[in-house]
Design a protein around this motif. Sequence first.
Motif, PDB file in Angstrom:
ATOM      1  N   SER A 181       7.501  -3.824  -2.600  1.00 47.26           N
ATOM      2  CA  SER A 181       7.706  -3.548  -1.179  1.00 47.26           C
ATOM      3  C   SER A 181       8.312  -4.780  -0.517  1.00 47.26           C
ATOM      4  O   SER A 181       8.362  -5.873  -1.106  1.00 47.26           O
ATOM      5  CB  SER A 181       6.368  -3.212  -0.511  1.00 47.26           C
ATOM      6  OG  SER A 181       5.550  -4.378  -0.427  1.00 47.26           O
ATOM      7  N   GLY A 182       8.742  -4.613   0.737  1.00 47.42           N
ATOM      8  CA  GLY A 182       9.320  -5.741   1.453  1.00 47.42           C
ATOM      9  C   GLY A 182       8.344  -6.892   1.584  1.00 47.42           C
ATOM     10  O   GLY A 182       8.691  -8.060   1.391  1.00 47.42           O
ATOM     11  N   GLY A 183       7.083  -6.579   1.915  1.00 46.89           N
ATOM     12  CA  GLY A 183       6.076  -7.626   2.035  1.00 46.89           C
ATOM     13  C   GLY A 183       5.780  -8.297   0.708  1.00 46.89           C
ATOM     14  O   GLY A 183       5.574  -9.514   0.643  1.00 46.89           O
ATOM     15  N   GLU A 184       5.754  -7.524  -0.376  1.00 46.41           N
ATOM     16  CA  GLU A 184       5.503  -8.105  -1.704  1.00 46.41           C
ATOM     17  C   GLU A 184       6.668  -9.000  -2.120  1.00 46.41           C
ATOM     18  O   GLU A 184       6.456 -10.075  -2.699  1.00 46.41           O
ATOM     19  CB  GLU A 184       5.294  -6.986  -2.724  1.00 46.41           C
ATOM     20  CG  GLU A 184       3.978  -6.251  -2.560  1.00 46.41           C
ATOM     21  CD  GLU A 184       3.859  -5.048  -3.465  1.00 46.41           C
ATOM     22  OE1 GLU A 184       2.778  -4.824  -4.037  1.00 46.41           O
ATOM     23  OE2 GLU A 184       4.856  -4.301  -3.606  1.00 46.41           O
ATOM     24  N   THR A 199       0.812  -1.217   0.000  1.00 52.24           N
ATOM     25  CA  THR A 199       0.000   0.000   0.000  1.00 52.24           C
ATOM     26  C   THR A 199       0.843   1.265   0.000  1.00 52.24           C
ATOM     27  O   THR A 199       0.302   2.360  -0.159  1.00 52.24           O
ATOM     28  CB  THR A 199      -0.943   0.035   1.225  1.00 52.24           C
ATOM     29  OG1 THR A 199      -0.170  -0.178   2.413  1.00 52.24           O
ATOM     30  CG2 THR A 199      -2.008  -1.032   1.123  1.00 52.24           C
ATOM     31  N   GLY A 200       2.174   1.141   0.195  1.00 52.66           N
ATOM     32  CA  GLY A 200       3.045   2.309   0.080  1.00 52.66           C
ATOM     33  C   GLY A 200       3.607   2.827   1.390  1.00 52.66           C
ATOM     34  O   GLY A 200       4.109   3.955   1.446  1.00 52.66           O
ATOM     35  N   LYS A 201       3.564   2.010   2.447  1.00 51.71           N
ATOM     36  CA  LYS A 201       4.049   2.477   3.756  1.00 51.71           C
ATOM     37  C   LYS A 201       5.543   2.792   3.708  1.00 51.71           C
ATOM     38  O   LYS A 201       5.978   3.863   4.152  1.00 51.71           O
ATOM     39  CB  LYS A 201       3.772   1.411   4.824  1.00 51.71           C
ATOM     40  CG  LYS A 201       2.308   1.012   4.957  1.00 51.71           C
ATOM     41  CD  LYS A 201       2.078   0.020   6.059  1.00 51.71           C
ATOM     42  CE  LYS A 201       2.797  -1.296   5.844  1.00 51.71           C
ATOM     43  NZ  LYS A 201       2.334  -2.018   4.653  1.00 51.71           N
ATOM     44  N   SER A 202       6.347   1.852   3.198  1.00 50.71           N
ATOM     45  CA  SER A 202       7.795   2.083   3.126  1.00 50.71           C
ATOM     46  C   SER A 202       8.126   3.225   2.185  1.00 50.71           C
ATOM     47  O   SER A 202       9.048   4.015   2.439  1.00 50.71           O
ATOM     48  CB  SER A 202       8.511   0.799   2.670  1.00 50.71           C
ATOM     49  OG  SER A 202       8.352  -0.240   3.617  1.00 50.71           O
ATOM     50  N   PRO A 207      15.536   1.437   7.873  1.00 52.38           N
ATOM     51  CA  PRO A 207      14.819   0.843   6.734  1.00 52.38           C
ATOM     52  C   PRO A 207      14.409  -0.598   7.007  1.00 52.38           C
ATOM     53  O   PRO A 207      14.936  -1.263   7.900  1.00 52.38           O
ATOM     54  CB  PRO A 207      15.841   0.927   5.596  1.00 52.38           C
ATOM     55  CG  PRO A 207      17.170   0.896   6.284  1.00 52.38           C
ATOM     56  CD  PRO A 207      16.973   1.609   7.588  1.00 52.38           C
ATOM     57  N   GLN A 208      13.472  -1.067   6.217  1.00 49.89           N
ATOM     58  CA  GLN A 208      12.984  -2.444   6.364  1.00 49.89           C
ATOM     59  C   GLN A 208      14.058  -3.452   6.006  1.00 49.89           C
ATOM     60  O   GLN A 208      14.216  -4.476   6.676  1.00 49.89           O
ATOM     61  CB  GLN A 208      11.764  -2.630   5.462  1.00 49.89           C
ATOM     62  CG  GLN A 208      11.047  -3.948   5.641  1.00 49.89           C
ATOM     63  CD  GLN A 208       9.818  -4.027   4.757  1.00 49.89           C
ATOM     64  OE1 GLN A 208       9.786  -4.786   3.793  1.00 49.89           O
ATOM     65  NE2 GLN A 208       8.810  -3.240   5.062  1.00 49.89           N
ATOM     66  N   VAL A 210       6.189   4.502  13.215  1.00 53.00           N
ATOM     67  CA  VAL A 210       6.644   3.117  13.162  1.00 53.00           C
ATOM     68  C   VAL A 210       5.735   2.304  12.244  1.00 53.00           C
ATOM     69  O   VAL A 210       4.530   2.186  12.501  1.00 53.00           O
ATOM     70  CB  VAL A 210       6.650   2.475  14.568  1.00 53.00           C
ATOM     71  CG1 VAL A 210       7.200   1.055  14.501  1.00 53.00           C
ATOM     72  CG2 VAL A 210       7.463   3.320  15.537  1.00 53.00           C
ATOM     73  N   VAL A 211       6.307   1.768  11.173  1.00 49.17           N
ATOM     74  CA  VAL A 211       5.589   0.818  10.330  1.00 49.17           C
ATOM     75  C   VAL A 211       5.770  -0.560  10.950  1.00 49.17           C
ATOM     76  O   VAL A 211       6.897  -1.002  11.181  1.00 49.17           O
ATOM     77  CB  VAL A 211       6.128   0.818   8.890  1.00 49.17           C
ATOM     78  CG1 VAL A 211       5.551  -0.355   8.096  1.00 49.17           C
ATOM     79  CG2 VAL A 211       5.798   2.127   8.195  1.00 49.17           C
ATOM     80  N   SER A 212       4.686  -1.235  11.250  1.00 50.44           N
ATOM     81  CA  SER A 212       4.805  -2.542  11.893  1.00 50.44           C
ATOM     82  C   SER A 212       3.521  -3.338  11.740  1.00 50.44           C
ATOM     83  O   SER A 212       2.434  -2.778  11.544  1.00 50.44           O
ATOM     84  CB  SER A 212       5.130  -2.371  13.383  1.00 50.44           C
ATOM     85  OG  SER A 212       5.293  -3.632  14.012  1.00 50.44           O
TER      86      SER A 212
END
Length: 524
Positions: A452-455, A44-47, A79-80, A204-206
């Motif tokens: 993204s990291g999750g993707e 969704t664009g958090k990072s 960074p992630q 914090v993105v988490s």
Amino acid sequence: MLSTHPSVVLDDLTVTWPDGTPVLDHLTAAFPAGCTGLTGANGTGKSTLLRVLTGELSPTSGHLSVPGSGPPHDVGYLPQRLTPDTDVTVADLLGVRGILDALDRIGHGSTDPADFDTVGDDWDIGDRCLADLAAAGLDGIALTRRVRTLSGGQTVLTALVGLRRSRHELVLLDEPTNNLDRHAREYLYDAVAGHTSWAPTLIVVSHDVELLDLMDHTAELHTGSLTVFGGPYSAYREQRAVQQAAAEQALSTAEQALKTEQRQQVEAQTRLARRLRYAKKDFANKRRPKQIMNNRKQEAQVSAGKLRTAMAGDVESAQAAVEKKAAAVRCDDHVRIDLPDPGVPASRVIAELPTPSGGVILQGPERLAVTGDNGCGKTRLLEDLVHGRRGCLHTDRVGYLPQRSDDLDEGATVFNQVRIAAPSADPQRIRAQLARFLFRKDDVDRRIGVLSGGERFRVSLARLLLTEPTNQLLILDEPTNNLDLATVDALVEALASYRGALIVVSHDEVLLDRLRVGSRVCLS
């Protein structure tokens, strides 16, 4: 008293990749001072938003206001994917390398004023840094040690210590609990609770609910909009559930009203048709004077036209109401994973692992957890097992998911990366399977480098789980890193019904319980 004044302000902010793909689309919102947990589904664009706030990325359009605006170093950032250069030392990660080098030169006789200016009042910086590291559970780690020799958790923890020392106006943390053991997480939780001593504003993105519940505020990126809520994640989730229940009830009421209008329209049209048939029959039988019958026929037609227009308007209004209510109902998409039976007999020995107490034999569809503090060698044990340096594998159908997704080809597409695991599979079948991992249509042609990291992790997961023939042993190193909560649930559900052998490294006790792990190896 907690400040509600905006600290970070986004005004019509848009970020678009060079190929035209929008990442952030006309975001307008404000982050207040204090701690804010930023959530949202993977991709969704958090990072990307954090990278814009650091100044690493420039928005395509729109404006933003950040406290202490100026050079990017005014903002502290974890960074992630923290992958320092091979020559980076612990001192570099703490941000004190320059001071320590100046102290070393002075110790060797330097009288250069620049060295003394660099040191300033920090003559004991080395001792203070070692004390900070020890307080974080990193006792005994030298400041000259290369970061590449640290575990993933030790690296993240060292970076967190450095950020606390730097005292920026704004600190951004992207999935900071990835790879952290329980002790390290407690250090982070305590640091967040006392964040004002190292950052007036913390974002914090988490996906760690325990961490998110320590926050003053919650923000969520969803379907192109950013919602900010004045409370921790659990409170936000409860409020969202109440709102969704109300939205769903409103939609149900609107849909029922639409059905009523549609039924009334059909009934009215049936009555009109019956009247017109009677009028035509009277005209044909010449029961009344022709002029009177013509007038009545015209009146019936005009009346029917007016009624049809009115009824159509009522139906359109009801349909518009349904569409408006439907827009308020969230339609969250989830990963769906189905794992075929790999055919592992209960009596078959799958793997032998060396342990501090001797060794463990994995037999049939058993599940084994490898646990221990950061730096105790969990990842190295898995790598040695996979590459034949320690232990023994008794099947060549082994799938290994490393802690990081660094083995992906940055220039390759999602489709090509996954097809490597099943080269003989029908391309349409691969696309259908990728849709279950939320890579649909043109998404399968996206390059790994823009994910993204999750993707990226979903690509690694898809490549592992879609391998043909199906793996008889899955070896997973921190498999929930970077995954959103819904995807973690889907993964747990799939692994819970997996009929092959499983070895998993994780610090998440809840995850291990959900996976019904039967045996454990604890490395000290």
